[in-house]
Scaffold this motif. Sequence first.
Motif, short mmCIF file in Angstrom:
data_model
loop_
_atom_site.label_atom_id
_atom_site.label_comp_id
_atom_site.label_asym_id
_atom_site.label_seq_id
_atom_site.Cartn_x
_atom_site.Cartn_y
_atom_site.Cartn_z
N LEU A 247 47.39 -3.15 49.40
CA LEU A 247 46.69 -3.69 50.22
C LEU A 247 45.62 -2.71 51.27
CD1 LEU A 247 49.14 -6.24 51.56
CD2 LEU A 247 47.20 -6.70 50.25
N ALA A 248 45.90 -1.42 51.14
CA ALA A 248 45.06 -0.49 51.88
C ALA A 248 43.62 -0.56 51.26
CB ALA A 248 45.45 0.91 51.58
N GLN A 249 42.75 -0.14 52.43
CA GLN A 249 41.47 -0.28 52.26
C GLN A 249 40.88 0.33 51.27
OE1 GLN A 249 38.89 -0.38 55.49
NE2 GLN A 249 39.56 -2.19 56.00
N GLY A 250 41.22 1.55 50.79
CA GLY A 250 40.93 2.45 49.71
C GLY A 250 42.06 3.34 49.01
N PRO A 251 41.81 3.79 47.94
CA PRO A 251 42.68 4.48 47.27
C PRO A 251 43.24 5.64 47.91
CG PRO A 251 40.81 4.90 45.87
CD PRO A 251 40.67 3.77 47.19
N TRP A 252 42.41 6.18 48.47
CA TRP A 252 42.79 7.60 49.24
C TRP A 252 43.67 7.14 50.40
CZ3 TRP A 252 43.18 11.43 46.35
CH2 TRP A 252 42.38 11.67 45.04
N ARG A 253 43.20 6.19 51.32
CA ARG A 253 43.99 5.68 52.45
C ARG A 253 45.60 5.30 51.91
NH1 ARG A 253 40.69 2.31 56.97
NH2 ARG A 253 39.20 3.90 57.20
N ALA A 254 45.38 4.85 50.81
CA ALA A 254 46.91 4.45 50.18
C ALA A 254 47.75 5.44 50.08
CB ALA A 254 46.96 3.71 48.77
N VAL A 255 46.99 6.78 49.43
CA VAL A 255 47.95 7.98 49.20
C VAL A 255 48.21 8.68 50.42
CG1 VAL A 255 47.52 10.24 48.01
CG2 VAL A 255 46.90 8.14 46.90
N ALA A 256 47.11 8.59 51.27
CA ALA A 256 47.28 9.44 52.64
C ALA A 256 48.32 8.51 53.36
CB ALA A 256 45.98 9.40 53.45
N GLY A 257 48.70 7.39 53.45
CA GLY A 257 49.66 6.66 54.00
C GLY A 257 51.05 6.94 53.46
N VAL A 258 51.02 6.86 52.30
CA VAL A 258 52.25 7.26 51.66
C VAL A 258 52.92 8.54 51.83
CG1 VAL A 258 53.59 7.50 49.40
CG2 VAL A 258 52.04 5.39 49.71
N VAL A 259 51.92 9.54 51.70
CA VAL A 259 52.30 11.07 52.23
C VAL A 259 52.37 11.15 53.53
CG1 VAL A 259 51.25 13.25 52.26
CG2 VAL A 259 50.93 12.01 50.40
N LEU A 260 51.86 10.70 54.51
CA LEU A 260 52.35 10.56 55.84
C LEU A 260 53.70 9.86 56.22
CD1 LEU A 260 48.75 9.97 57.74
CD2 LEU A 260 50.11 11.93 57.57
N ALA A 261 53.80 8.78 55.79
CA ALA A 261 55.34 8.18 55.64
C ALA A 261 56.53 9.07 55.26
CB ALA A 261 55.29 6.93 55.16
N ALA A 262 55.98 9.56 53.99
CA ALA A 262 57.02 10.74 53.70
C ALA A 262 57.24 11.92 54.26
CB ALA A 262 56.48 10.87 52.05
N LEU A 263 56.33 12.59 54.90
CA LEU A 263 56.28 13.50 55.80
C LEU A 263 57.07 13.34 57.22
CD1 LEU A 263 52.78 15.10 55.54
CD2 LEU A 263 55.01 16.14 54.80
N ALA A 264 56.76 12.06 57.70
CA ALA A 264 57.51 11.76 58.76
C ALA A 264 59.07 11.52 58.55
CB ALA A 264 56.81 10.29 59.39
N LEU A 265 59.40 10.56 57.54
CA LEU A 265 60.71 10.64 57.14
C LEU A 265 61.44 11.83 56.84
CD1 LEU A 265 60.43 7.08 55.25
CD2 LEU A 265 61.57 7.53 57.43
N SER A 266 60.65 12.70 56.06
CA SER A 266 61.37 13.93 55.80
C SER A 266 61.70 14.82 56.95
CB SER A 266 60.53 14.70 54.64
OG SER A 266 59.34 15.19 55.33
N GLY A 267 60.76 14.76 58.03
CA GLY A 267 61.05 15.62 59.21
C GLY A 267 62.15 15.04 60.01
N VAL A 268 62.08 13.66 60.13
CA VAL A 268 63.36 13.00 60.79
C VAL A 268 64.79 13.44 59.97
CG1 VAL A 268 64.66 10.92 61.29
CG2 VAL A 268 62.29 11.16 61.61
N ALA A 269 64.67 13.51 58.89
CA ALA A 269 65.97 13.85 57.95
C ALA A 269 66.00 15.33 58.40
CB ALA A 269 65.70 13.73 56.52
N TRP A 270 65.26 16.03 58.44
CA TRP A 270 65.54 17.65 58.37
C TRP A 270 65.89 17.76 59.90
CZ3 TRP A 270 62.44 21.57 61.03
CH2 TRP A 270 62.79 22.79 60.68
N ILE A 271 65.35 17.19 60.95
CA ILE A 271 65.82 17.45 62.34
C ILE A 271 67.17 16.88 62.52
CG2 ILE A 271 65.32 16.54 64.65
CD1 ILE A 271 62.42 16.93 64.07
N ALA A 272 67.68 15.64 61.85
CA ALA A 272 68.77 15.14 61.96
C ALA A 272 69.93 16.20 61.46
CB ALA A 272 68.84 13.95 61.36
N GLY A 273 69.47 16.69 60.50
CA GLY A 273 70.47 17.89 59.92
C GLY A 273 71.62 17.25 59.05
N GLN A 274 72.59 17.92 58.65
CA GLN A 274 73.72 17.33 58.01
C GLN A 274 74.66 16.55 58.76
OE1 GLN A 274 74.30 17.52 54.58
NE2 GLN A 274 72.47 18.77 54.30
N PRO A 275 75.01 15.31 58.32
CA PRO A 275 75.73 14.52 59.13
C PRO A 275 77.23 14.99 59.18
CG PRO A 275 75.83 13.55 57.02
CD PRO A 275 74.65 14.96 57.15
#
Length: 101
Positions: free
Chosen positions: A72-100
Amino acid sequence: MAPPIHYRASRWRYRANVALRTIAGTVGAYGVAALGAAALARTLPMARVEAVTFATMIAYLIAPGVSIWAFLAQGPWRAVAGVVLAALALSGVAWIAGQPA
């Protein structure tokens, strides 16, 4: 007789567009779902087994959402950029949270 050059170029662009969105919607969705499950499992305030189970169930909802968004993204590069940004944000949250604990 060969088709005109502009027709071949537009056909190539269309195929590249679909291929890029497909990769973002499959590989990217898997990555974002896995990182989302990791981030949720580490941040949810419940027992470890319950947090992992709940996070995995939520990941099953994240993956199709990312796949749909990739197409549904406007262009293919926006789709890739959105997926990469979401992955970076979630990996940052997981890294900051540390081990349970």
